[in-house]
Design an enzyme around this catalytic site. Structure first.
Site, mmCIF file in Angstrom:
data_model
loop_
_atom_site.group_PDB
_atom_site.id
_atom_site.type_symbol
_atom_site.label_atom_id
_atom_site.label_comp_id
_atom_site.label_asym_id
_atom_site.label_seq_id
_atom_site.Cartn_x
_atom_site.Cartn_y
_atom_site.Cartn_z
ATOM 1 C CG ASP A 44 -2.070 -0.939 1.060
ATOM 2 O OD1 ASP A 44 -2.172 -1.509 -0.055
ATOM 3 O OD2 ASP A 44 -2.843 -1.118 2.012
ATOM 4 C CB SER A 93 -7.589 -3.776 -26.113
ATOM 5 O OG SER A 93 -7.628 -2.394 -26.020
ATOM 6 C CD GLU A 118 -19.954 -1.103 -33.536
ATOM 7 O OE1 GLU A 118 -20.968 -1.004 -32.856
ATOM 8 O OE2 GLU A 118 -19.344 -2.164 -33.688
ATOM 9 C CE LYS A 120 -12.006 2.878 -29.207
ATOM 10 N NZ LYS A 120 -11.981 3.412 -27.856
ATOM 11 C CB CYS A 412 -16.898 48.144 -11.729
ATOM 12 S SG CYS A 412 -16.228 48.191 -13.398
ATOM 13 C CB CYS A 415 -15.474 52.612 -13.201
ATOM 14 S SG CYS A 415 -17.044 51.784 -12.938
#
Ligand code: IVH
Length: 707
Positions: A44, A93, A118, A120, A412, A415
């Site tokens: 782990d 695959s 078709e 994928k 803003c 300004c």
């Protein structure tokens, strides 16, 4: 895969890429061993350590973190207790190709056809085992040999039959397919996750995988997952002769077969299929990353056989990626022409769909929250073809804690005025200082000078900024009072004076010399452009006034119908709305615009400074149509819409937008629609183009007597 941007050797990126591949491969194998219930190959701690290193690499080189990375595979870092299932037949695959040459040679190698094509599906492979027609086990692909049991979750997915309908279902049947998350539902899912304080998914594929690997089937049931089948594994008691025949049989048993597959006889048709979906990939409800081409006939498939990894009888033609990863460096805000304050992401520049992208709008603060992106995140950036780039989602697995939330400004940035929504409940907030907020004014000046406005070539975005920076304009009313002396105060419109110009009085520069600078050629051009602009037709003046919703089309209609700004200002709301291509919304916007004092003052000032606020009426044209109302509909060969209107107006007539009892004549061109029908219903006289010419030349009497 992320496109490789720099292939030179000795590049530090090469080293990072090498390390990345090594770590990614090691972790992938470890995951497969772990989930496949083989003895874990890594402790782990070592696993966590390697994962951290990989994440670190991807943080520093976000272009490495493509969809093939274990960091982006759901479940990579989570331990689950889905039990292992050994598939009866291995899930293979696919080999990938990306070029026309590879396609041609693959097709040649694969025989004579026909080929089943078709799309994928960019989803998650699944194997469904049916025993005597009953769904027995549903398992993920895993390493192809051993996957994870997700039966409880799969049975919540609509469209996956628990029992195959019809006769003659085989005793054993492995059905292969793809589970996907519809693109249309993805943004909403992420928004609801973020709202619940959970991490959003990086893309619909991860959303599908994450939704399927839920411990609580109720959660999966609440997600709009779908499946499409694309293959068959082990079977007993079933004779199959082709891929397409299999799909037909599957469909008859109630299995979800793609409506998009096609059996094609020629390489040319295969190419066309690939091109078609390359151009229409966003019209499909799920993400697609290519087209799969399969030899349709099973005898052909069997004679080609498979390698250890993939069949030789099928291949994936992959489209270029439209998604890449990059770092979101900052979120800034932009104040637009109408004062709307829009956050946008600034990113580490990255190539996606053929262009370099470093900025993408985030629309509003609500949208930033919905997407759950933080400044500093590695994000998924998407640019679908020619479409504007979009930040899709953060890659949460790559966060290191230094990311910070975006805070929408309250004032803003241009300004300093306090921002507020225009109406209660609006998601957008705006800067209410529309008259003189430098950002808004700059955008208005830029638009006003554009091709669809006054067409002032020497006044671009930088020019607008320069004039404002020097305080030469408070709003656009002063535009036509700008003098050479004014422009001398800017750097942009000036250049250093030459000695010879100082010495020779004959060469005295216009506007004189200020601080050793004289007007540059662009400065001179701006002065000249402003003079020319005063003669522009009325519709351009209307566009230049920045009236909301009034673009060139509406402006042309208004100008053609009313002829002068005064007439537009005096017109009633109904009369404005009655104008072809104008309607209620634009009419209201025009009325509201004139109600604002400083707006009206702009128009007055421009008029006082010599801007022509009315279109010249062709006095030479005979006033044949005094008091006559004409509607023109459909396409005429010799007049476009505006020309037809102008021809009517210049003869004293009225060009109306719709047919009523008051209409005197309806001119009907090619492809005329309902207006022609209405004219017939109301019994109004109808003219063709020749009749229209006669009407213009001789007036109503000319055409009525002729009939
Ligand atoms: S056929 C033996 N058809 O793509 C051939 N696969 O990159 C097996 N995929 O593992 C696959 N759409 O999960 C096939 N229309 C399609 C597909 C498709 C998506 C997935 C499938 C496969 C992966 C390979």
């Amino acid at each position: 895969m992320v496109p490789m941007m720099n292939e030179q050797s000795g590049d530090p990126l090469d080293e990072a890429r090498r390390q990345w591949s090594e770590l990614n491969e090691m972790l992938t194998k470890s995951q497969q061993a772990y989930y496949g219930a083989d003895a874990p190959t890594m402790a782990d701690e070592a696993y966590d350590d390697a994962m951290r290193k990989l994440q670190e690499l991807e943080r520093t080189h976000p272009q490495l973190a493509g969809p093939d990375s274990v960091t982006q595979r759901v479940g990579a870092a989570t331990v689950t207790d889905f039990s292992p299932v050994t598939h009866r037949q291995r899930l293979l695959s696919l080999d990938n190709i990306t070029t026309q040459e590879e396609l041609t040679s693959w097709l040649a190698r694969s025989g004579e056809g026909p080929w089943l094509c078709e799309v994928k599906i960019d989803g998650l492979a699944i194997n469904l085992l049916y025993l005597d027609g009953k769904l027995s086990v549903a398992a993920t692909r895993g390493d192809g040999r051993v996957g994870e049991d997700v039966t409880h979750n799969v049975t919540t997915i609509k469209g996956i039959p628990r029992t195959l309908t019809g006769n003659e279902v085989p005793a054993v049947l492995e059905v292969r397919g793809e589970i996907f998350f519809p693109v249309a539902d993805f943004a909403d899912l992420n928004a609801s996750l973020v709202e619940a304080g959970k991490a959003p998914f990086a893309n619909p594929r991860n959303a599908a995988a994450g939704s399927l690997r839920q411990k609580d089937p109720q959660v999966t049931a609440g997600r709009p997952l779908q499946m499409i089948v694309h293959g068959v594994g082990a079977r007993d008691g079933l004779e199959l002769t082709s891929q397409s025949g299999t799909y037909e049989l599957f469909a008859s048993w109630g299995l979800p077969v793609s409506p998009l597959y096609k059996v094609l006889d020629t390489p040319k048709a295969v190419e066309q299929y690939i091109t078609y979906y390359g151009e229409h990939r966003h019209e499909v409800s799920h993400e697609i990353d290519g087209v799969v081409i399969k030899v349709d006939d099973f005898a052909g498939q069997n004679s080609l056989g498979t390698t250890s990894r993939a069949p030789r009888w099928a291949v994936a033609f992959k489209y270029p990626p439209e998604e890449v990863n990059t770092t979101l460096l900052d979120i800034r805000v932009n104040v637009g022409r109408t004062g709307r304050v829009t956050p946008y992401g600034v990113m580490e520049p990255v190539v996606v769909s053929g262009s370099t992208v470093e900025m993408a709008t985030l629309h509003n603060a609500h949208e930033v929250k919905r997407k759950g992106v933080l400044i500093g995140d590695v994000v998924v950036l998407r640019k679908a073809g020619d479409v504007i780039p979009e930040i899709v989602a953060p890659v949460v697995a790559l966060r290191d804690g230094t990311e910070r939330e975006f805070v929408m400004p309250t004032h803003c940035p241009s300004c300093g005025t306090e921002l507020r929504p225009q109406k209660e409940g609006d998601k957008d907030i705006r800067c209410p200082n529309s008259r003189s907020c430098p950002s808004q004014l700059r955008e208005r000046l830029f638009a006003l000078a554009g091709r669809g406005g006054f067409d002032i070539e020497a006044l671009g975005w930088e020019g607008a900024a320069a004039l404002l920076a020097e305080g030469l304009l408070v709003d656009e009313s002063g535009l036509f009072r700008l003098t050479a002396e004014d422009l001398l105060k800017t750097d942009l419109y000036t250049r250093a004076v030459k000695k010879s110009e100082l010495e020779d009085p004959a060469k005295a520069p216009p506007g004189g010399v200020r601080d050793g600078r004289v007007l540059s050629s662009t400065g001179e051009k701006l002065i000249a452009n402003l003079q020319q602009a005063k003669e522009q037709p009325l519709w351009r003046v209307l566009v230049a006034l920045s009236i909301r919703h009034v673009g060139p089309t509406a402006a042309r209609s208004l100008a053609a119908r009313f002829g002068s700004l005064d007439a537009i200002r005096e017109a009633s709301l109904e009369d404005l709305a009655f104008t072809d291509g104008v309607g209620q919304v634009i009419a209201e916007s025009v009325k509201e615009w004139f109600d604002v004092d400083w707006h009206a003052a702009i128009a007055e000032q421009w008029a006082a400074d010599g801007v022509r606020m009315a279109d010249e009426v062709d006095e030479s044209a005979p006033r044949t149509l005094e008091g006559v109302t004409v509607v023109v509909t459909g396409t005429l060969a010799g007049f476009n819409r505006d020309e037809a209107k102008e021809a009517i107006l210049s003869r004293g007539g009225k060009a109306a937008g719709s047919v009523s009892k008051k209409t005197d004549f309806v001119v009907v061109g090619e492809n005329a629609g309902t207006k022609a029908e209405k004219a017939e219903q109301l019994g109004r006289p109808i003219l063709d183009e020749d009749g229209f010419r006669k009407l213009l030349a001789e007036g109503a009497a000319g055409v009525l007597t002729a009939e």
